[in-house]
Design a protein around this motif. Sequence first.
Motif, PDB file in Angstrom:
ATOM      1  N   ARG A 364      -9.697  -8.784  -8.028  1.00  0.00           N
ATOM      2  CA  ARG A 364      -8.485  -9.407  -7.516  1.00  0.00           C
ATOM      3  C   ARG A 364      -7.838  -8.531  -6.434  1.00  0.00           C
ATOM      4  N   ARG A 365      -7.892  -9.000  -5.198  1.00  0.00           N
ATOM      5  CA  ARG A 365      -7.274  -8.340  -4.055  1.00  0.00           C
ATOM      6  C   ARG A 365      -7.862  -6.943  -3.780  1.00  0.00           C
ATOM      7  N   LYS A 366      -9.083  -6.675  -4.285  1.00  0.00           N
ATOM      8  CA  LYS A 366      -9.657  -5.347  -4.096  1.00  0.00           C
ATOM      9  C   LYS A 366      -9.851  -5.010  -2.625  1.00  0.00           C
ATOM     10  N   ALA A 367     -10.434  -5.914  -1.871  1.00  0.00           N
ATOM     11  CA  ALA A 367     -10.684  -5.648  -0.449  1.00  0.00           C
ATOM     12  C   ALA A 367      -9.376  -5.379   0.298  1.00  0.00           C
ATOM     13  N   GLU A 368      -8.353  -6.160  -0.048  1.00  0.00           N
ATOM     14  CA  GLU A 368      -7.048  -6.001   0.592  1.00  0.00           C
ATOM     15  C   GLU A 368      -6.438  -4.647   0.250  1.00  0.00           C
ATOM     16  N   LEU A 369      -6.592  -4.246  -1.001  1.00  0.00           N
ATOM     17  CA  LEU A 369      -6.033  -2.972  -1.432  1.00  0.00           C
ATOM     18  C   LEU A 369      -6.774  -1.801  -0.788  1.00  0.00           C
ATOM     19  N   LEU A 370      -8.094  -1.876  -0.726  1.00  0.00           N
ATOM     20  CA  LEU A 370      -8.857  -0.800  -0.099  1.00  0.00           C
ATOM     21  C   LEU A 370      -8.462  -0.642   1.369  1.00  0.00           C
ATOM     22  N   GLU A 371      -8.182  -1.737   2.023  1.00  0.00           N
ATOM     23  CA  GLU A 371      -7.737  -1.668   3.410  1.00  0.00           C
ATOM     24  C   GLU A 371      -6.370  -1.004   3.502  1.00  0.00           C
ATOM     25  N   LEU A 372      -5.479  -1.312   2.557  1.00  0.00           N
ATOM     26  CA  LEU A 372      -4.159  -0.684   2.535  1.00  0.00           C
ATOM     27  C   LEU A 372      -4.284   0.816   2.299  1.00  0.00           C
ATOM     28  N   VAL A 373      -5.158   1.214   1.374  1.00  0.00           N
ATOM     29  CA  VAL A 373      -5.329   2.632   1.084  1.00  0.00           C
ATOM     30  C   VAL A 373      -5.809   3.368   2.331  1.00  0.00           C
ATOM     31  N   LYS A 374      -6.751   2.782   3.042  1.00  0.00           N
ATOM     32  CA  LYS A 374      -7.267   3.423   4.247  1.00  0.00           C
ATOM     33  C   LYS A 374      -6.195   3.487   5.337  1.00  0.00           C
ATOM     34  N   ARG A 375      -5.428   2.421   5.473  1.00  0.00           N
ATOM     35  CA  ARG A 375      -4.377   2.374   6.488  1.00  0.00           C
ATOM     36  C   ARG A 375      -3.185   3.225   6.099  1.00  0.00           C
ATOM     37  N   GLY A 376      -2.853   3.186   4.810  1.00  0.00           N
ATOM     38  CA  GLY A 376      -1.669   3.880   4.324  1.00  0.00           C
ATOM     39  C   GLY A 376      -0.463   2.966   4.329  1.00  0.00           C
ATOM     40  N   GLY A 377       0.461   3.218   3.445  1.00  0.00           N
ATOM     41  CA  GLY A 377       1.663   2.407   3.357  1.00  0.00           C
ATOM     42  C   GLY A 377       2.679   3.070   2.453  1.00  0.00           C
ATOM     43  N   SER A 378       3.781   2.398   2.212  1.00  0.00           N
ATOM     44  CA  SER A 378       4.821   2.947   1.352  1.00  0.00           C
ATOM     45  C   SER A 378       4.426   2.798  -0.112  1.00  0.00           C
TER      46      SER A 378
END
Length: 487
Positions: A364-378
């Motif tokens: 569930r939303r793994k690809a989206e989360l991995l992209e966030l981790v690589k990009r970084g966020g709050s």
Amino acid sequence: KFGKDGCLLWFGESGDTRAVIIQLHRICGGTSGSNPAIGTSIRDDDDSWVHHQKRRGLNAATVECGAVLQTIATASDATDFISAYFGQLFAGDAISLALTLPLLTSLIRNGVQIRKVCSSCASHAETMNNNTNSNQASYLEYCGPDVYGYDTLHSGLLLLPVSEGDGESIKEGTMSSFLFNHASESDSLGGAPSENWNQLDSSVDAVFGFLGAASGLATLLPDYMGYGESAEVLHKGYLLRKTYGTATLPLFLKMQSIIREETDCKSALATAAVLAGYSEGGYSSVAIADALSSGLGVDIISVQSGAGPYKIGSVTLTKVLENMQAGTYPPSQYYLMLLIASSFSSANPMVENYQQGQDLLADRRKAELLELVKRGGSNSEFNSFVNNDDPTDMFDANFTAWAFESIAAGNYDPCSFRLEEGFNDKLCEALASNDLTDILLNVNYPVQMCQSPDDEIVTALNIPDIEENDLLRLLTVTGNHNQAGGF
């Protein structure tokens, strides 16, 4: 708690080098100065900042590699800086200020030059091929041509003692090094010391690095893989043991060459280092010390490690799951578990369970989360991925069922509880290779750990049996994870 009940501040002494040994998770306080003008850029052709920026996305580092960011010319100026900072930090607490400030200022011997340092493993390939002092096989485990991040520019903050004579040039003589390693950060740029060095109201990494350099130590604050210059180029190496070496060994070698070349060999970096950090910084301090010792032959004076998740596979994850299920794990810290899970979810090709169908993250939303981790966020952006009604469903259902079965049997090490080929064997292999227990039990240099039995994020069960190695020491403090850090 500053320097008294918490892990925040320890002082160590080795030979004639007095080192400031700092342990902290984060302090909120201090003053935010104006952004000093960027100074002269110092870089090698192999470490071209412009070349590497072409590989980056919009989330590019804003400070140029090699840039001299600020110089505090004299020991007197350095003392004034530290006095003003801690005066603000302890505003309204005159007793703590009176107890702490004289200890800090007594260590100051010189001014400090602050600069951003960048380098890659590839930049040192020829030099290290001819280096007879390092363990070549071990070095190549961190910096070999097949290693993830080999030709990527890594970054950090470098703070050097300056000469009292002109207040600009690097101080002459041989100096030991101090590596201060930052705690967990979700922001790929905001969490990098080389980017937040002047934001004292939100990060004090540079302040504690400043203390090390002002006491005469060549001080390095690594950004880590996936932060600073390598943000968006590489996935974060969160709690992946070897990534800390890959991102730090080139910086150590670069620091060595800067000191030698810019002083016409009148100064040199001794093959001796002190390391310190809290939380992820505690883990990385142990991992980097092992990399420096085995890969470069550096003599480790001491490691000061607070609340490190050393037993990543056998305790850390299962205790978090248990605390999440019990409702005792703070929701504000869910992002930490997402960072851990992403590291073992086919992001880094060097991890043993990469694309083996044994990822920690749920689909569930793994690809989206991995992209966030690589990009970084709050932190809040990360936490929004978590189902507050059942936070454990961030993990793969097969993993949680197996882990809870192990917990119910009284075993926090699920891999020893049940190991099954094709089900969890590669995940267990990945977790085992990033566990630091064996490293700690076999160190040949002093390691002092600091831990609270009340820590709800990194449980005290992460501490190995210190009776098995006389060089291990444990300082027991009180409070939750943040409080035990000294704030």
